[in-house]
Scaffold this active site. Sequence first.
Site, PDB file in Angstrom:
ATOM      1  CG  ASN A   1     -12.343  -0.210   3.702  1.00  7.39           C
ATOM      2  OD1 ASN A   1     -12.766  -0.648   4.764  1.00  7.39           O
ATOM      3  ND2 ASN A   1     -11.144   0.336   3.582  1.00  7.39           N
TER       4      ASN A   1
ATOM      5  CB  VAL B   1      -9.143   2.317  -5.167  1.00 10.84           C
ATOM      6  CG1 VAL B   1      -8.846   1.741  -6.547  1.00 10.84           C
ATOM      7  CG2 VAL B   1      -8.099   3.362  -4.778  1.00 10.84           C
TER       8      VAL B   1
ATOM      9  CG  HIS C   1      -8.669  -2.507  -2.667  1.00 12.52           C
ATOM     10  ND1 HIS C   1      -9.600  -1.805  -3.403  1.00 12.52           N
ATOM     11  CD2 HIS C   1      -8.515  -1.831  -1.510  1.00 12.52           C
ATOM     12  CE1 HIS C   1      -9.985  -0.736  -2.716  1.00 12.52           C
ATOM     13  NE2 HIS C   1      -9.348  -0.736  -1.551  1.00 12.52           N
TER      14      HIS C   1
ATOM     15  CG  ASP D   1      -2.050   1.006   1.090  1.00 12.88           C
ATOM     16  OD1 ASP D   1      -3.204   0.587   0.950  1.00 12.88           O
ATOM     17  OD2 ASP D   1      -1.772   2.227   1.118  1.00 12.88           O
TER      18      ASP D   1
END
Length: 114
Positions: free
Chosen positions: A87, A96, A100, A30
Amino acid sequence: MMGCVFCKIVQKQIPAKIVYEDDKVLAFEDATPQAPVHILIISKEHIPTVNDINAGHKEIISSLFAAAKKIAEERNIAQKGYRLVINTNSEAGQTVFHIHMHILGGRHLAWPPG
Ligand code: AMP
Ligand code: ZN
């Protein structure tokens, strides 16, 4: 998908510190780590959110978890503990819109999350 930053990472159009790759998923560090270990595992296929998962994505979902397990072992957090986070949409803080899974570890992680 045009304009998607994670699709660009899959296509190697923008750089990332890649730590794992197979035919279904890609994992990289990240850019703004929130823990000593903070890696994102993304599907190679553009799927915006968990809400868009369907029965045709079983192999991708399986590969996300298999990659998480492997990376946790490699980073020596498998036994100490780690958190997997996906999320979804605005109240969860998704920024985004390409699926992910965050792998977070290497420190005590508070619960409940903020
Ligand atoms: P989320 O809030 O769950 O959508 O998480 C998006 C994550 O992607 C954040 O933790 C960002 O730091 C990370 N991120 C965004 N762009 C990049 C990038 N180009 N390379 C690595 N990580 C990124
Ligand atoms: Zn995408």
